[in-house]
Design an enzyme around this catalytic site. Structure first.
Site, mmCIF file in Angstrom:
data_model
loop_
_atom_site.group_PDB
_atom_site.id
_atom_site.type_symbol
_atom_site.label_atom_id
_atom_site.label_comp_id
_atom_site.label_asym_id
_atom_site.label_seq_id
_atom_site.Cartn_x
_atom_site.Cartn_y
_atom_site.Cartn_z
ATOM 1 N N LYS A 81 7.309 -7.481 3.949
ATOM 2 C CA LYS A 81 7.039 -6.137 4.486
ATOM 3 C C LYS A 81 5.768 -6.154 5.330
ATOM 4 C CE LYS A 81 9.570 -3.849 0.824
ATOM 5 N NZ LYS A 81 9.547 -3.293 -0.531
ATOM 6 N N GLN A 132 5.294 -1.156 -4.845
ATOM 7 C CA GLN A 132 6.424 -2.054 -5.085
ATOM 8 C C GLN A 132 6.885 -1.954 -6.536
ATOM 9 O OE1 GLN A 132 7.957 -4.071 -2.651
ATOM 10 N NE2 GLN A 132 9.455 -4.405 -4.264
ATOM 11 N N ASP A 143 9.192 5.482 1.076
ATOM 12 C CA ASP A 143 10.331 4.975 0.305
ATOM 13 C C ASP A 143 11.303 6.105 -0.039
ATOM 14 O OD1 ASP A 143 10.685 2.308 -0.197
ATOM 15 O OD2 ASP A 143 9.350 2.224 -1.929
#
Ligand code: NDP
Length: 297
Positions: free
Chosen positions: A54, A98, A121
């Protein structure tokens, strides 16, 4: 019939290029780069790889990447304090924590601490609610990526029968919501669905997000169906090999004999996830700067 292979890798590459070009324009007009902060707690091997990927993709798209790698014994208070700091940092447009987090940390409360307007997200309940009532927010990256592939392939989805297999908060439910918003007739199937094969056989669009290797064979599919395979499963290694093959939830070769179009694994939905994360971050940056995000993002 041999199904068209939906090339998610190529689609994602084009999206990343577009994001990179618009991100360069954003920097010129606003005087700073769009920024994504990624927080990793602990040493989970897969998570380390994802976070590294990422960060690289963010830089390659002309955006700033802020990586925060914390030890696995990080306290909830310390993690919350970092999230709060990132919420208040004007150079950070998107925040991603994460998952999975170590067991002693409560994922729901950490996600709830992220500002919904930086929740790229799309996991915050506010964003789930916005999606559900049709307000502008952030949509989880994987289902949004699936939707981009579907509309690219099929155009208008009005009236089509869609079956989503899987009802997780990060894939199945938002996927169903997006299909509903696009006027498909949507069924959500799951582990308690009776006669799943007949339910799937009705579908013009099948989205499989289960996590069971090659569960969906050709006799489950209607002729010409469009099949989006979200599943990522590793088969046991063949003799002499260290790692098993990666496969989806759909038996690709045989399903290709019946489907109209199908995503492969790997190279289908997988590459879309990071590309959409970059897209969401740049959209967040525009909103934070009071600008309209480009329509083709
Ligand atoms: P979850 O485990 O959270 O959800 C799986 C869903 O599948 C559940 O709703 C479950 O039903 C359902 N299910 C399980 N077994 C069956 C069965 N036999 N028949 C019908 N339904 C079943 O998984 P995720 O949604 O997080 O992920 C799904 C898959 O997608 C995984 O393989 C994951 O690795 C992959 N994935 C890929 C991504 C990408 O970037 N390409 C991103 C995210 C996930 P129930 O609710 O009843 O238990």
């Amino acid at each position: 019939m041999t199904a068209t292979r939906i090339d998610g890798k190529a689609f994602a590459a084009r999206l990343r290029e577009r994001v990179g070009a618009y991100a360069a324009g954003f920097e010129k007009s606003v005087g700073r780069k769009a920024g994504l902060a990624v927080v990793l707690v602990g040493e989970d091997a897969a998570s380390q790889v994802y976070v590294g990927a990422k960060g690289k993709a963010t830089l390659a798209a002309n955006m700033a990447s802020f990586e925060h790698r914390l030890p696995s014994d990080t306290t909830s208070e310390a993690l919350m304090a970092l999230v709060e700091q990132l919420n208040n940092d004007d150079s950070v447009d998107g925040i991603l924590v994460q998952l999975p987090l170590p067991d002693h940390l409560d994922e729901q409360s950490i996600i709830a601490a992220i500002s919904p307007d930086k929740d790229v997200d799309g996991f915050h309940v506010i964003n789930a609610g916005r999606l559900s009532v049709g307000q502008t927010g952030f949509v989880p990256c994987t289902p949004l990526g699936c939707m981009m592939l579907l509309t690219d392939r099929l155009g208008d989805l009005s009236g089509l029968e869609a079956v989503v297999i899987g009802r997780s908060n990060i894939v199945g439910k938002p996927m169903a919501q997006l299909l509903l918003d696009a006027n498909a007739t949507v069924t959500i199937a799951h582990s308690r669905t009776n006669d799943l094969a007949s339910v799937v056989r009705r579908a013009d669009i099948v989205v499989a997000a289960v996590g069971r290797p090659q569960m969906i064979g050709k006799d489950w599919l209607k002729d010409g169906a469009t099949v989006i395979d979200v599943g990522i499963n590793r088969l046991p290694p063949e003799p002499g090999k260290e790692k098993g093959k990666l496969v989806g939830d759909v038996a690709f070769d045989e399903a290709s004999e019946v489907a109209g179009a199908i995503t492969p694994v790997p190279g289908g939905v997988g590459p879309m996830t990071i590309a959409v994360l970059l897209r969401n971050t740049l959209v967040a940056a525009h909103r934070n700067a009071g600008l309209e995000a480009p329509a083709d993002l």
